[in-house]
Design a protein around this motif. Sequence first.
Motif, PDB file in Angstrom:
ATOM      1  N   ILE A   1     -34.698 -16.013  32.162  1.00  0.00           N
ATOM      2  CA  ILE A   1     -33.858 -17.030  32.983  1.00  0.00           C
ATOM      3  C   ILE A   1     -33.628 -16.324  34.204  1.00  0.00           C
ATOM      4  CG2 ILE A   1     -31.598 -15.616  32.310  1.00  0.00           C
ATOM      5  CD1 ILE A   1     -30.227 -18.505  32.228  1.00  0.00           C
ATOM      6  N   SER A   2     -33.977 -17.601  35.410  1.00  0.00           N
ATOM      7  CA  SER A   2     -33.594 -16.677  36.700  1.00  0.00           C
ATOM      8  C   SER A   2     -32.177 -16.777  36.854  1.00  0.00           C
ATOM      9  CB  SER A   2     -34.119 -17.901  37.698  1.00  0.00           C
ATOM     10  OG  SER A   2     -33.533 -19.095  37.584  1.00  0.00           O
ATOM     11  N   TRP A   3     -31.956 -15.587  37.674  1.00  0.00           N
ATOM     12  CA  TRP A   3     -30.671 -15.127  37.873  1.00  0.00           C
ATOM     13  C   TRP A   3     -29.984 -16.082  38.864  1.00  0.00           C
ATOM     14  CZ3 TRP A   3     -28.914 -12.837  34.204  1.00  0.00           C
ATOM     15  CH2 TRP A   3     -27.605 -12.256  34.242  1.00  0.00           C
ATOM     16  N   SER A   4     -30.536 -16.707  40.101  1.00  0.00           N
ATOM     17  CA  SER A   4     -30.015 -17.656  40.831  1.00  0.00           C
ATOM     18  C   SER A   4     -29.834 -19.173  40.584  1.00  0.00           C
ATOM     19  CB  SER A   4     -30.601 -17.589  42.119  1.00  0.00           C
ATOM     20  OG  SER A   4     -31.984 -18.111  42.054  1.00  0.00           O
ATOM     21  N   GLY A   5     -30.796 -19.672  40.141  1.00  0.00           N
ATOM     22  CA  GLY A   5     -30.806 -21.190  39.683  1.00  0.00           C
ATOM     23  C   GLY A   5     -30.292 -21.255  38.145  1.00  0.00           C
ATOM     24  N   GLY A   6     -30.718 -20.285  37.332  1.00  0.00           N
ATOM     25  CA  GLY A   6     -30.521 -20.664  36.152  1.00  0.00           C
ATOM     26  C   GLY A   6     -31.820 -21.074  35.440  1.00  0.00           C
ATOM     27  N   SER A   7     -32.759 -21.311  35.987  1.00  0.00           N
ATOM     28  CA  SER A   7     -34.046 -22.044  35.226  1.00  0.00           C
ATOM     29  C   SER A   7     -34.405 -21.069  33.954  1.00  0.00           C
ATOM     30  CB  SER A   7     -35.313 -22.165  36.242  1.00  0.00           C
ATOM     31  OG  SER A   7     -34.966 -22.817  37.264  1.00  0.00           O
ATOM     32  N   THR A   8     -34.901 -21.777  32.968  1.00  0.00           N
ATOM     33  CA  THR A   8     -35.289 -21.037  31.688  1.00  0.00           C
ATOM     34  C   THR A   8     -36.322 -21.375  31.459  1.00  0.00           C
ATOM     35  OG1 THR A   8     -34.400 -22.910  30.489  1.00  0.00           O
ATOM     36  CG2 THR A   8     -32.712 -21.032  30.789  1.00  0.00           C
ATOM     37  N   TYR A   9     -37.154 -20.411  30.598  1.00  0.00           N
ATOM     38  CA  TYR A   9     -38.455 -20.207  30.154  1.00  0.00           C
ATOM     39  C   TYR A   9     -38.788 -19.665  28.844  1.00  0.00           C
ATOM     40  CZ  TYR A   9     -38.865 -20.471  35.317  1.00  0.00           C
ATOM     41  OH  TYR A   9     -38.597 -20.702  36.606  1.00  0.00           O
ATOM     42  N   TYR A  10     -39.375 -20.308  27.975  1.00  0.00           N
ATOM     43  CA  TYR A  10     -39.621 -20.122  26.569  1.00  0.00           C
ATOM     44  C   TYR A  10     -41.121 -19.867  26.015  1.00  0.00           C
ATOM     45  CZ  TYR A  10     -34.642 -21.376  26.395  1.00  0.00           C
ATOM     46  OH  TYR A  10     -33.211 -21.346  26.403  1.00  0.00           O
ATOM     47  N   ALA A  11     -41.510 -19.015  25.217  1.00  0.00           N
ATOM     48  CA  ALA A  11     -42.591 -18.817  24.477  1.00  0.00           C
ATOM     49  C   ALA A  11     -42.530 -19.974  23.458  1.00  0.00           C
ATOM     50  CB  ALA A  11     -42.670 -17.807  23.586  1.00  0.00           C
ATOM     51  N   ASP A  12     -43.718 -20.779  23.427  1.00  0.00           N
ATOM     52  CA  ASP A  12     -43.886 -21.798  22.388  1.00  0.00           C
ATOM     53  C   ASP A  12     -43.235 -21.685  20.965  1.00  0.00           C
ATOM     54  OD1 ASP A  12     -47.184 -23.040  23.787  1.00  0.00           O
ATOM     55  OD2 ASP A  12     -45.014 -23.406  24.427  1.00  0.00           O
ATOM     56  N   SER A  13     -43.514 -20.585  20.635  1.00  0.00           N
ATOM     57  CA  SER A  13     -43.238 -20.159  19.134  1.00  0.00           C
ATOM     58  C   SER A  13     -41.743 -20.249  18.964  1.00  0.00           C
ATOM     59  CB  SER A  13     -43.619 -18.521  18.920  1.00  0.00           C
ATOM     60  OG  SER A  13     -43.120 -17.576  19.759  1.00  0.00           O
ATOM     61  N   VAL A  14     -40.816 -20.008  20.123  1.00  0.00           N
ATOM     62  CA  VAL A  14     -39.316 -20.107  19.969  1.00  0.00           C
ATOM     63  C   VAL A  14     -38.743 -21.394  20.530  1.00  0.00           C
ATOM     64  CG1 VAL A  14     -39.445 -17.548  19.864  1.00  0.00           C
ATOM     65  CG2 VAL A  14     -38.645 -18.735  21.925  1.00  0.00           C
ATOM     66  N   LYS A  15     -39.577 -22.128  21.196  1.00  0.00           N
ATOM     67  CA  LYS A  15     -38.918 -23.185  21.872  1.00  0.00           C
ATOM     68  C   LYS A  15     -38.332 -24.172  21.003  1.00  0.00           C
ATOM     69  CE  LYS A  15     -41.570 -24.263  25.476  1.00  0.00           C
ATOM     70  NZ  LYS A  15     -42.701 -24.649  26.154  1.00  0.00           N
ATOM     71  N   GLY A  16     -36.898 -24.713  21.301  1.00  0.00           N
ATOM     72  CA  GLY A  16     -36.180 -25.684  20.395  1.00  0.00           C
ATOM     73  C   GLY A  16     -35.678 -24.934  19.424  1.00  0.00           C
ATOM     74  N   ARG A  17     -35.830 -23.566  19.078  1.00  0.00           N
ATOM     75  CA  ARG A  17     -34.792 -22.546  18.241  1.00  0.00           C
ATOM     76  C   ARG A  17     -33.954 -21.685  19.013  1.00  0.00           C
ATOM     77  NH1 ARG A  17     -37.351 -19.541  14.875  1.00  0.00           N
ATOM     78  NH2 ARG A  17     -39.146 -19.029  16.034  1.00  0.00           N
ATOM     79  N   PHE A  18     -34.326 -21.112  20.077  1.00  0.00           N
ATOM     80  CA  PHE A  18     -33.881 -20.003  20.871  1.00  0.00           C
ATOM     81  C   PHE A  18     -33.277 -20.657  22.231  1.00  0.00           C
ATOM     82  CE2 PHE A  18     -36.404 -16.071  19.075  1.00  0.00           C
ATOM     83  CZ  PHE A  18     -35.914 -16.339  17.826  1.00  0.00           C
ATOM     84  N   THR A  19     -32.197 -20.209  22.480  1.00  0.00           N
ATOM     85  CA  THR A  19     -31.543 -20.607  24.045  1.00  0.00           C
ATOM     86  C   THR A  19     -31.149 -19.301  24.601  1.00  0.00           C
ATOM     87  OG1 THR A  19     -30.889 -22.393  22.892  1.00  0.00           O
ATOM     88  CG2 THR A  19     -29.873 -21.702  25.153  1.00  0.00           C
ATOM     89  N   ILE A  20     -31.566 -18.994  25.934  1.00  0.00           N
ATOM     90  CA  ILE A  20     -31.347 -17.880  26.625  1.00  0.00           C
ATOM     91  C   ILE A  20     -30.125 -18.665  27.701  1.00  0.00           C
ATOM     92  CG2 ILE A  20     -33.301 -18.423  28.274  1.00  0.00           C
ATOM     93  CD1 ILE A  20     -33.300 -15.183  28.803  1.00  0.00           C
ATOM     94  N   SER A  21     -29.329 -17.503  27.921  1.00  0.00           N
ATOM     95  CA  SER A  21     -28.479 -17.905  28.877  1.00  0.00           C
ATOM     96  C   SER A  21     -27.736 -16.764  29.549  1.00  0.00           C
ATOM     97  CB  SER A  21     -27.000 -18.647  28.175  1.00  0.00           C
ATOM     98  OG  SER A  21     -26.636 -17.781  27.187  1.00  0.00           O
TER      99      SER A  21
END
Length: 118
Positions: free
Chosen positions: A51-71
Motif C-alpha cells: 500500500i502506498s503511504w500517501s495515496g493509499g493505492s493497493t497492490y496484490y499478488a494474484d494468489s490473494v486478490k479478492g481474499r486479502f485486504t491491506i490497509s
Amino acid sequence: QVQLVESGGGLVQAGGSLRVSCAASGRTFSTRAMGWFRQAPGKEREFVAAISWSGGSTYYADSVKGRFTISRDSAKNTVYLQMNSLKPEDTAVYYCTVSTTAGRYDYWGQGTQVTVSS
C-alpha cells in the motif's frame, strides 16, 4: 532506521480469517509504502500485498486478490493485512516491510507465523 513489529499470526482452519498487523517506529516520516511478503518452508519469499503511504493505492499478488485486504492507519504508523477465505497454501511466515527509497523495500520485520489447517 525504521523498526517494524508484526503481530496477529496464529493457527486457523481453512476458510477462516486472520488479521496481522505491523507497527512501524523510528524514521517513519520517510515511508513511501508498506507491504507484506511471505515465505513458506522450502520456498522463496514472495510478494503478497503493498500500500502506498500517501495515496493509499493497493497492490496484490494474484494468489490473494479478492481474499486479502491491506490497509493502513497513518496516524498509528500501522499497516494491516486482513486475510479471509484462508487456504492451507497460505501457510507461511508473513513479513512486514517498508519502502523509504524508490524501487526497494529497506526494512523488514521479524515475521509472524500463519498456519492454515485443512
